[in-house]
Scaffold this motif. Structure first.
Motif, PDB file in Angstrom:
ATOM      1  N   ARG A  87      17.575   3.516   3.987  1.00 24.69           N
ATOM      2  CA  ARG A  87      18.672   3.705   3.336  1.00 24.69           C
ATOM      3  C   ARG A  87      18.384   2.648   2.071  1.00 24.69           C
ATOM      4  N   TYR A  88      18.783   3.159   0.537  1.00 24.30           N
ATOM      5  CA  TYR A  88      18.329   2.129  -0.536  1.00 24.30           C
ATOM      6  C   TYR A  88      19.376   2.497  -1.515  1.00 24.30           C
ATOM      7  N   ASP A  89      19.346   1.528  -2.379  1.00 25.83           N
ATOM      8  CA  ASP A  89      20.172   1.520  -3.420  1.00 25.83           C
ATOM      9  C   ASP A  89      19.658   2.437  -4.598  1.00 25.83           C
ATOM     10  N   PRO A  90      20.400   3.814  -4.741  1.00 26.28           N
ATOM     11  CA  PRO A  90      19.624   4.488  -5.801  1.00 26.28           C
ATOM     12  C   PRO A  90      19.759   4.480  -7.313  1.00 26.28           C
ATOM     13  N   ASP A  91      20.839   3.241  -7.454  1.00 29.85           N
ATOM     14  CA  ASP A  91      20.951   2.770  -8.862  1.00 29.85           C
ATOM     15  C   ASP A  91      19.963   1.616  -9.423  1.00 29.85           C
ATOM     16  N   ARG A  92      19.271   1.270  -8.593  1.00 25.52           N
ATOM     17  CA  ARG A  92      18.398   0.195  -8.658  1.00 25.52           C
ATOM     18  C   ARG A  92      16.889   0.434  -8.559  1.00 25.52           C
ATOM     19  N   PRO A  93      16.313   0.623  -9.825  1.00 26.70           N
ATOM     20  CA  PRO A  93      14.799   1.437  -9.531  1.00 26.70           C
ATOM     21  C   PRO A  93      13.723  -0.050  -9.206  1.00 26.70           C
ATOM     22  N   VAL A  94      12.728   0.379  -8.978  1.00 16.56           N
ATOM     23  CA  VAL A  94      11.765  -0.432  -8.348  1.00 16.56           C
ATOM     24  C   VAL A  94      11.193  -0.914  -9.781  1.00 16.56           C
ATOM     25  N   PRO A  95      10.997  -2.237  -9.854  1.00 14.96           N
ATOM     26  CA  PRO A  95      10.216  -2.683 -11.140  1.00 14.96           C
ATOM     27  C   PRO A  95       8.904  -2.418 -11.158  1.00 14.96           C
ATOM     28  N   GLN A  96       8.330  -1.834 -12.240  1.00 15.88           N
ATOM     29  CA  GLN A  96       6.936  -1.536 -12.344  1.00 15.88           C
ATOM     30  C   GLN A  96       5.899  -2.601 -11.915  1.00 15.88           C
ATOM     31  N   ALA A  97       6.430  -3.702 -12.141  1.00 15.77           N
ATOM     32  CA  ALA A  97       5.447  -5.046 -11.870  1.00 15.77           C
ATOM     33  C   ALA A  97       5.385  -4.894 -10.191  1.00 15.77           C
ATOM     34  N   ALA A  98       6.464  -4.728  -9.639  1.00 14.94           N
ATOM     35  CA  ALA A  98       6.310  -4.549  -8.144  1.00 14.94           C
ATOM     36  C   ALA A  98       5.537  -3.525  -7.635  1.00 14.94           C
ATOM     37  N   LEU A  99       5.669  -2.440  -8.272  1.00 16.13           N
ATOM     38  CA  LEU A  99       5.030  -1.230  -7.860  1.00 16.13           C
ATOM     39  C   LEU A  99       3.493  -1.915  -8.096  1.00 16.13           C
ATOM     40  N   ARG A 100       3.030  -2.171  -9.228  1.00 15.81           N
ATOM     41  CA  ARG A 100       1.713  -2.644  -9.477  1.00 15.81           C
ATOM     42  C   ARG A 100       1.276  -3.643  -8.381  1.00 15.81           C
ATOM     43  N   ALA A 101       1.995  -4.728  -8.019  1.00 13.77           N
ATOM     44  CA  ALA A 101       1.699  -5.635  -7.068  1.00 13.77           C
ATOM     45  C   ALA A 101       1.240  -4.756  -5.663  1.00 13.77           C
ATOM     46  N   CYS A 102       2.016  -3.864  -5.361  1.00 16.53           N
ATOM     47  CA  CYS A 102       1.797  -3.220  -4.047  1.00 16.53           C
ATOM     48  C   CYS A 102       0.398  -2.365  -4.143  1.00 16.53           C
ATOM     49  N   LEU A 103       0.156  -1.743  -5.341  1.00 12.65           N
ATOM     50  CA  LEU A 103      -1.073  -0.994  -5.427  1.00 12.65           C
ATOM     51  C   LEU A 103      -2.306  -1.619  -5.450  1.00 12.65           C
ATOM     52  N   GLU A 104      -2.147  -3.177  -6.203  1.00 11.59           N
ATOM     53  CA  GLU A 104      -3.281  -3.881  -6.451  1.00 11.59           C
ATOM     54  C   GLU A 104      -3.504  -4.423  -4.960  1.00 11.59           C
ATOM     55  N   ASN A 105      -2.294  -4.807  -3.959  1.00  9.31           N
ATOM     56  CA  ASN A 105      -2.727  -5.359  -2.613  1.00  9.31           C
ATOM     57  C   ASN A 105      -3.234  -4.107  -1.811  1.00  9.31           C
ATOM     58  N   ALA A 106      -3.066  -2.955  -2.021  1.00  5.60           N
ATOM     59  CA  ALA A 106      -3.287  -1.707  -1.294  1.00  5.60           C
ATOM     60  C   ALA A 106      -5.130  -1.498  -1.167  1.00  5.60           C
ATOM     61  N   VAL A 107      -5.401  -1.640  -2.505  1.00  8.02           N
ATOM     62  CA  VAL A 107      -6.984  -1.569  -2.675  1.00  8.02           C
ATOM     63  C   VAL A 107      -7.630  -2.839  -2.282  1.00  8.02           C
ATOM     64  N   ARG A 108      -6.937  -3.588  -1.489  1.00  9.87           N
ATOM     65  CA  ARG A 108      -7.740  -4.896  -0.917  1.00  9.87           C
ATOM     66  C   ARG A 108      -7.797  -4.786   0.661  1.00  9.87           C
ATOM     67  N   ALA A 109      -7.245  -3.436   1.002  1.00  9.75           N
ATOM     68  CA  ALA A 109      -7.583  -3.266   2.500  1.00  9.75           C
ATOM     69  C   ALA A 109      -8.956  -2.915   2.867  1.00  9.75           C
ATOM     70  N   PRO A 110      -9.278  -3.119   4.021  1.00  7.27           N
ATOM     71  CA  PRO A 110     -10.620  -2.971   4.426  1.00  7.27           C
ATOM     72  C   PRO A 110     -10.986  -1.160   4.570  1.00  7.27           C
ATOM     73  N   SER A 111     -12.323  -1.323   4.377  1.00 10.21           N
ATOM     74  CA  SER A 111     -12.698   0.281   4.265  1.00 10.21           C
ATOM     75  C   SER A 111     -14.162   0.428   4.757  1.00 10.21           C
TER      76      SER A 111
END
Length: 206
Positions: free
Chosen positions: A15-39
Motif C-alpha cells: 500500500r502506497y501514498d498515491p499523492d507522493r510521486p516517486v522522484p525521478q532521481a530515485a527511479l534513475r538510481a534504481c535502474l542504474e543499480n539494476a544494470v549492475r546485476a550479474p548476467s
C-alpha cells in the motif's frame, strides 16, 4: 544507509501514498543499480518498462485484470493497495540475447541450442536485477513489491506497451512511499533462519 540495514528493512509493501510521486532521481538510481546485476556471459538480456503516468499505470492494471468481464467482481484489498503505487516497473528478460552471446566466437555454442542451459539464466539474471531495484528503493526511502503478471494477461501487456514478443515479462515492481495497511497473512509463517537453510558439506547437515 548501511547495506545490512537496507537488507533488513526490505519487505514487500502492498500500500502506497498515491499523492507522493516517486522522484525521478530515485527511479534513475534504481535502474542504474539494476544494470549492475550479474548476467551469464555479460549477456545483459534485460529491459525495464517504467510506468509513472496515471494513464500508463491504468493501462497496465486494465491489461492485467482477469475479471474485467465479471461485473460483480471487485479487486481484493491486496490488489487495491498495489494500485496506489505511483510507479510500476515491468521487468523483461530476453532469451535471444543469451543464445546469441553464447554463439559468439569466445563461447562457441553456434547451434544456439536452448537445451545447453540447465536453467533459464535470462529469467534468473533479470530477477536479480529486480532485487537490486527493490534494495535501491529501500535505500531511497521508498517501499517496493515484486509481483507476477498472470500468464493469461501477458499478451495484453505486450500489446499495451509495445514489448517485443521474444521478451518475457518475468514480473513487475510496484514502488512508492509506503503507508500502513493490512499485514499479509503470509507473514504468520515466519522467516526461516540461516541455521535452518544452511547445509554444511552435505544436505541435512546443519
Amino acid at each position: 544507509m548501511e547495506f545490512s540495514e537496507v537488507v533488513r528493512r526490505r519487505h514487500m509493501v502492498r500500500r502506497y501514498d498515491p499523492d507522493r510521486p516517486v522522484p525521478q532521481a530515485a527511479l534513475r538510481a534504481c535502474l542504474e543499480n539494476a544494470v549492475r546485476a550479474p548476467s551469464a556471459g555479460f549477456s545483459q538480456g534485460w529491459d525495464f518498462v517504467v510506468l509513472t503516468s496515471a494513464g500508463d499505470r491504468q493501462r497496465f492494471w486494465t491489461a492485467t485484470s482477469e475479471d474485467l468481464d465479471d461485473e460483480d467482481a471487485s479487486p481484493d484489498a491486496w490488489s487495491v493497495g498495489m494500485r496506489t503505487a505511483p510507479a510500476v516497473i515491468l521487468c523483461c528478460s530476453d532469451k535471444q540475447a543469451y543464445l546469441d552471446r553464447y554463439a559468439a566466437p569466445d563461447k562457441g555454442w553456434t547451434d544456439r541450442d536452448e537445451a545447453r542451459w540447465p536453467v533459464p539464466y535470462w529469467d534468473i539474471d533479470t530477477g536479480m536485477a529486480a532485487l537490486l531495484i527493490l534494495l535501491t528503493a529501500v535505500d531511497q526511502g521508498l517501499g517496493g513489491l515484486f509481483f507476477g503478471v498472470p500468464p493469461e494477461c501477458h499478451d495484453d501487456v505486450h500489446e499495451a506497451f509495445g514489448i517485443p514478443r521474444e521478451h518475457t515479462i518475468i514480473g513487475a515492481v510496484a514502488m512508492g512511499y509506503a503507508v500502513d495497511g493490512p499485514k499479509s497473512p503470509s507473514l504468520e509463517r515466519g522467516r526461516r533462519t540461516a541455521d535452518q537453510v544452511a547445509h554444511w558439506g552435505r544436505f541435512g547437515e546443519h
